[in-house]
Design a protein around this motif. Structure first.
Motif, PDB file in Angstrom:
ATOM      1  N   VAL A  86       0.857  -1.197   0.000  1.00  0.00           N
ATOM      2  CA  VAL A  86       0.000   0.000   0.000  1.00  0.00           C
ATOM      3  C   VAL A  86       0.888   1.240   0.000  1.00  0.00           C
ATOM      4  O   VAL A  86       1.716   1.419   0.902  1.00  0.00           O
ATOM      5  N   LYS A  87       0.706   2.088  -1.020  1.00  0.00           N
ATOM      6  CA  LYS A  87       1.504   3.318  -1.071  1.00  0.00           C
ATOM      7  C   LYS A  87       0.682   4.462  -0.494  1.00  0.00           C
ATOM      8  O   LYS A  87      -0.429   4.742  -0.957  1.00  0.00           O
ATOM      9  N   VAL A  88       1.231   5.071   0.544  1.00  0.00           N
ATOM     10  CA  VAL A  88       0.528   6.206   1.157  1.00  0.00           C
ATOM     11  C   VAL A  88       0.723   7.427   0.268  1.00  0.00           C
ATOM     12  O   VAL A  88       1.843   7.749  -0.127  1.00  0.00           O
ATOM     13  N   ALA A  90     -10.433  11.602 -10.712  1.00  0.00           N
ATOM     14  CA  ALA A  90      -9.473  10.659 -11.285  1.00  0.00           C
ATOM     15  C   ALA A  90      -9.486  10.793 -12.796  1.00  0.00           C
ATOM     16  O   ALA A  90     -10.554  10.820 -13.422  1.00  0.00           O
ATOM     17  N   ASP A  91      -8.311  10.879 -13.318  1.00  0.00           N
ATOM     18  CA  ASP A  91      -8.131  11.044 -14.753  1.00  0.00           C
ATOM     19  C   ASP A  91      -8.196   9.663 -15.407  1.00  0.00           C
ATOM     20  O   ASP A  91      -7.483   8.763 -14.980  1.00  0.00           O
ATOM     21  N   THR A  92      -9.050   9.461 -16.389  1.00  0.00           N
ATOM     22  CA  THR A  92      -9.113   8.163 -17.071  1.00  0.00           C
ATOM     23  C   THR A  92      -9.015   8.405 -18.580  1.00  0.00           C
ATOM     24  O   THR A  92      -9.213   9.533 -19.031  1.00  0.00           O
ATOM     25  N   LYS A 136       0.976  20.955  -7.977  1.00  0.00           N
ATOM     26  CA  LYS A 136       2.258  20.321  -7.613  1.00  0.00           C
ATOM     27  C   LYS A 136       2.999  21.140  -6.558  1.00  0.00           C
ATOM     28  O   LYS A 136       3.136  22.360  -6.680  1.00  0.00           O
ATOM     29  N   SER A 137       3.489  20.455  -5.545  1.00  0.00           N
ATOM     30  CA  SER A 137       4.242  21.165  -4.506  1.00  0.00           C
ATOM     31  C   SER A 137       5.654  21.437  -5.018  1.00  0.00           C
ATOM     32  O   SER A 137       6.232  20.622  -5.754  1.00  0.00           O
ATOM     33  N   THR A 138       6.176  22.577  -4.619  1.00  0.00           N
ATOM     34  CA  THR A 138       7.546  22.927  -5.021  1.00  0.00           C
ATOM     35  C   THR A 138       8.286  23.515  -3.824  1.00  0.00           C
ATOM     36  O   THR A 138       7.659  24.074  -2.907  1.00  0.00           O
TER      37      THR A 138
HETATM   38  N1  CAO Z   1       2.949  17.676  -5.407  1.00  0.00           N
HETATM   39  C1  CAO Z   1       4.046  17.019  -5.842  1.00  0.00           C
HETATM   40  N2  CAO Z   1       4.020  15.733  -6.177  1.00  0.00           N
HETATM   41  C2  CAO Z   1       2.864  15.076  -6.092  1.00  0.00           C
HETATM   42  C3  CAO Z   1       1.680  15.685  -5.636  1.00  0.00           C
HETATM   43  C4  CAO Z   1       1.764  17.051  -5.285  1.00  0.00           C
HETATM   44  N3  CAO Z   1       0.708  17.733  -4.854  1.00  0.00           N
HETATM   45  N4  CAO Z   1       0.689  14.801  -5.658  1.00  0.00           N
HETATM   46  C5  CAO Z   1       1.194  13.659  -6.107  1.00  0.00           C
HETATM   47  N5  CAO Z   1       2.501  13.820  -6.367  1.00  0.00           N
HETATM   48  C6  CAO Z   1       3.439  12.827  -6.857  1.00  0.00           C
HETATM   49  C7  CAO Z   1       3.235  11.536  -6.142  1.00  0.00           C
HETATM   50  O1  CAO Z   1       3.963  11.499  -4.939  1.00  0.00           O
HETATM   51  C8  CAO Z   1       3.743  10.566  -7.145  1.00  0.00           C
HETATM   52  O2  CAO Z   1       5.149  10.556  -7.112  1.00  0.00           O
HETATM   53  P1  CAO Z   1       5.976   9.194  -6.965  1.00  0.00           P
HETATM   54  O3  CAO Z   1       5.516   8.336  -8.093  1.00  0.00           O
HETATM   55  O4  CAO Z   1       7.377   9.635  -7.051  1.00  0.00           O
HETATM   56  O5  CAO Z   1       5.598   8.650  -5.637  1.00  0.00           O
HETATM   57  C9  CAO Z   1       3.357  11.167  -8.473  1.00  0.00           C
HETATM   58  O6  CAO Z   1       3.131  12.543  -8.199  1.00  0.00           O
HETATM   59  C10 CAO Z   1       2.110  10.587  -9.092  1.00  0.00           C
HETATM   60  O7  CAO Z   1       1.048  10.652  -8.173  1.00  0.00           O
HETATM   61  P2  CAO Z   1      -0.393  10.138  -8.619  1.00  0.00           P
HETATM   62  O8  CAO Z   1      -1.052  11.199  -9.384  1.00  0.00           O
HETATM   63  O9  CAO Z   1      -0.270   8.810  -9.279  1.00  0.00           O
HETATM   64  O10 CAO Z   1      -1.089   9.822  -7.250  1.00  0.00           O
HETATM   65  P3  CAO Z   1      -2.053  10.735  -6.453  1.00  0.00           P
HETATM   66  O11 CAO Z   1      -2.427   9.977  -5.258  1.00  0.00           O
HETATM   67  O12 CAO Z   1      -1.499  12.045  -6.229  1.00  0.00           O
HETATM   68  O13 CAO Z   1      -3.339  10.893  -7.395  1.00  0.00           O
HETATM   69  C11 CAO Z   1      -5.208  10.363  -8.737  1.00  0.00           C
HETATM   70  C12 CAO Z   1      -4.188   9.834  -7.724  1.00  0.00           C
HETATM   71  C13 CAO Z   1      -6.162   9.242  -9.080  1.00  0.00           C
HETATM   72  C14 CAO Z   1      -5.970  11.496  -8.120  1.00  0.00           C
HETATM   73  C15 CAO Z   1      -4.441  10.865  -9.964  1.00  0.00           C
HETATM   74  O14 CAO Z   1      -3.817   9.783 -10.600  1.00  0.00           O
HETATM   75  C16 CAO Z   1      -5.276  11.610 -10.971  1.00  0.00           C
HETATM   76  O15 CAO Z   1      -6.021  11.004 -11.748  1.00  0.00           O
HETATM   77  N6  CAO Z   1      -5.142  12.937 -10.998  1.00  0.00           N
HETATM   78  C17 CAO Z   1      -5.790  13.789 -11.976  1.00  0.00           C
HETATM   79  C18 CAO Z   1      -7.012  14.473 -11.405  1.00  0.00           C
HETATM   80  C19 CAO Z   1      -7.511  15.496 -12.374  1.00  0.00           C
HETATM   81  O16 CAO Z   1      -7.374  15.341 -13.564  1.00  0.00           O
HETATM   82  N7  CAO Z   1      -8.062  16.584 -11.849  1.00  0.00           N
HETATM   83  C20 CAO Z   1      -8.402  17.684 -12.678  1.00  0.00           C
HETATM   84  C21 CAO Z   1      -9.801  17.980 -12.606  1.00  0.00           C
HETATM   85  S1  CAO Z   1     -10.124  19.456 -13.401  1.00  0.00           S
HETATM   86  O17 CAO Z   1     -11.617  19.672 -13.191  1.00  0.00           O
END
Ligand code: CAO
Length: 560
Positions: free
Chosen positions: A387-389, A430-432, A507-509
């Motif tokens: 499980v990845k937090v 969630a982006d699909t 994205k955090s910076t």
């Molecule tokens: N700042 C910096 N890095 C971040 C971050 C943040 N705020 N959030 C996530 N990351 C990093 C993660 O740590 C991960 O890094 P590692 O692979 O090195 O561990 C990488 O980015 C990928 O994260 P993730 O996107 O796969 O995972 P998540 O839990 O952050 O998100 C989900 C899951 C399902 C929300 C995502 O995959 C997604 O679909 N996002 C898009 C949502 C979207 O399109 N929203 C727009 C809506 S506009 O109306």
């Protein structure tokens, strides 16, 4: 007082039927036999009654959910001494089982076997086995003399007080005479029509009609459209007209096939005037409605309220220029692609939400330096757990705490009232490949970071595989849209109505932050909170953001 789970009774051969209407809400007092939900297949709709009298403590289903025998509909606090309507509480299935559901499954089957001989002479088609009913009224004639009908085609609609159902033809052929008229009462064996059988067009094979209702796509597809909602980070929700608890949302009188027809055309049945028997909506009513809308003679409430792109593109939105019509091919090669189903649904919902809700977006930053270090450490320690937090899991917990502190963010508008929720279901965008969906983590207040991370991973995978069901996407209180894995600084998320706020994160910076003596490198997370100005004030929104950010900056505050 005893708590009783009221379950779906025996509903014949159906595996799953979709809920198209929820007729009660938590807090309602119901009588035994009072209808709780309406379910629908492509051949019949039926109301599921309560087995007991009492007060609804908790609804276990939502619009669009699929249910089958044994599914728990709600939890009831049984009234003192209120035994079930017709049987002891121990046998709820038998208790609640209305005759109607049994009919639904049996009608097509029995029709198919009622006259199993292929014939080319006259065939009298009779009402098949319709369960426990003595007599039901004919409320719709679906064929007329001279019509060519296929085996399994619906001939008439009959209705009891709990269900309406269509009676299918056992054979193919041409209708020579109609033996029933509107208002007639029919029972098993009543002749309906005489058919001149087509040579070789015998009864439908017994297996086909049995499978038809359960397997047919509309059962699954239609309610999904209604509820589908959840699509788009910002967008989607159940149709307000059918929200549980909205008493005006009475089901219009129309047979299942007419409702399906209307759904396919996107016609809001509640706005169609029925010209049929006892005001029932007929196919030509739906067609006339569409004709009127298309010729500009009528605007649906959706058009009036949502001003859809189509209306704008026709110049039908008052005060706006028509949408530019450009022959793009004149300027270079082009190709055309249909919008995905999800995009069509989410687009319409986004548009409505954007137009109807007065959005304001507050931006802020959260210092997540320590939290990110903690997250990385947790993942190292638990590498083997699988499980990845994620940072998003922490944000979901922070959102719950902020909703508890600022309850008007955990609310929905219902007319002049604010519905304040005492549960905490958090959606995440969630982006699909087919577009955005918003699965919901239910009861996030009762779950830990690991469980939330795991559920999120499972829901995100289901979303990408296109396997989310309506139940996965409904019931949300507040949504989070994270673009953190991609990039960007701030954005303006559109509120996922009927929610009243949404948190967008980017994205955090690492940024230099002054600590009073020197600049320190700190990991800053950009926050963009959109909120509904009809419900929330700017000051409350700023406080929400500050509190949310303070929790992420020092997660120990969550337990204060
Ligand atoms: N700042 C910096 N890095 C971040 C971050 C943040 N705020 N959030 C996530 N990351 C990093 C993660 O740590 C991960 O890094 P590692 O692979 O090195 O561990 C990488 O980015 C990928 O994260 P993730 O996107 O796969 O995972 P998540 O839990 O952050 O998100 C989900 C899951 C399902 C929300 C995502 O995959 C997604 O679909 N996002 C898009 C949502 C979207 O399109 N929203 C727009 C809506 S506009 O109306």
């Amino acid at each position: 007082m005893a708590l009783i789970e009221v379950k779906v009774p025996d509903i014949g051969d159906f595996d799953e039927v979709a809920i198209i209407e929820v007729l009660v809400k938590a807090g309602d007092t119901v009588k035994a036999e009072q209808s709780l939900i309406t379910v629908e297949s492509d051949k019949a709709s039926m109301e599921i009654p309560s087995s007991h009298a009492g007060v609804v403590k908790e609804l276990k289903v939502a619009l669009g959910d699929k249910v089958s025998e044994g599914s728990v509909v709600l939890v009831l606090e049984a009234a003192e001494g209120a035994a079930s309507a017709s049987a002891p509480a121990a046998a709820p299935a038998a208790v609640a089982a209305p005759a109607a559901p049994a009919v639904v499954a049996s009608a097509p089957v029995a029709a198919a076997v009622a006259a199993p001989v292929a014939a080319s002479g006259p065939i009298e088609v009779v009402v098949p086995e319709i369960g426990d009913f003595d007599e039901v009224a004919v409320i719709e004639l679906l064929v007329k003399v001279g019509d060519t009908v296929k085996a399994e085609q619906s001939l008439i609609t009959v209705e009891s007080d709990k269900a309406s159902m269509e009676i299918p033809s056992s054979h193919a052929g041409v209708v020579k005479s109609l033996l029933v008229k509107l208002g007639d009462k029919v029972a098993k064996g009543t002749p309906i029509v005489v058919l001149e059988g087509a040579a070789g067009a015998g009864a439908a094979p017994a297996a086909a009609p049995v499978a038809a209702p359960a397997a047919s796509a509309p059962v699954a597809a239609a309610p999904a459209v209604v509820a589908a909602p959840a699509v788009a980070a910002s967008a989607v929700a159940t149709l307000p007209a059918h929200q549980p608890g909205s008493p005006s949302a009475a089901l219009p009188h129309a047979s299942p096939s007419i409702r399906k027809f209307a759904r396919e055309l996107g016609v809001p049945l509640a706005e169609v005037k029925g010209s049929g028997f006892k005001g029932r909506i007929t196919q030509s009513d739906v067609q006339n409605f569409v004709r009127n809308v298309m010729t500009g003679g009528l605007q649906t409430s959706a058009q009036q309220a949502k001003a859809p792109a189509a209306a704008a593109s026709e110049g039908a939105f008052p005060g706006l220029l028509p949408w530019p019509k450009v022959d793009f091919a004149k300027f270079g090669p082009i190709e055309r692609k249909d919008l995905s189903r999800i995009k069509k649904i989410s687009g319409a919902n986004l548009h409505r939400n954007w137009v109807v809700i007065p959005h304001v977006t507050n931006h802020d930053d959260a210092d997540i330096t320590e939290l990110e270090a903690f997250r990385v450490q947790l993942n190292k320690e638990n590498e083997k757990s699988g499980v990845k937090v994620t940072m998003l899991a922490f944000m979901i917990k922070a959102a719950v705490a902020a909703l508890k502190k600022f309850p008007e963010f955990n609310a929905s508008l219902d007319g002049d009232q604010l519905v304040l929720k005492n549960y905490f279901h958090i959606g995440f965008a969630a982006d699909t490949p087919n577009g955005l969906v918003v699965p919901v983590i239910k009861d996030a207040d009762k779950k830990g970071i690991f469980q939330i991370s795991q559920e999120m991973a499972e829901l995100a995978k289901k979303a990408r595989d296109g396997k989310l069901g309506p139940a996965d996407m409904t019931g949300g209180c507040f949504s989070i849209s994270s673009l953190g894995g991609i990039g960007g600084k701030y954005f303006t998320p559109i509120i996922n109505a009927p929610e009243v706020a949404i948190m967008g994160v980017c994205k955090s910076t690492i940024e230099p932050k002054w600590d009073g003596k020197a600049f320190q490198p700190r990991l800053m997370l950009p926050l963009s909170l959109s909120w509904d100005h009809r419900v929330i004030d700017g000051a409350a929104a700023a406080r929400f953001n500050v509190y949310f950010a303070s929790l992420l900056a020092d997660f120990r505050r969550i337990v204060l």
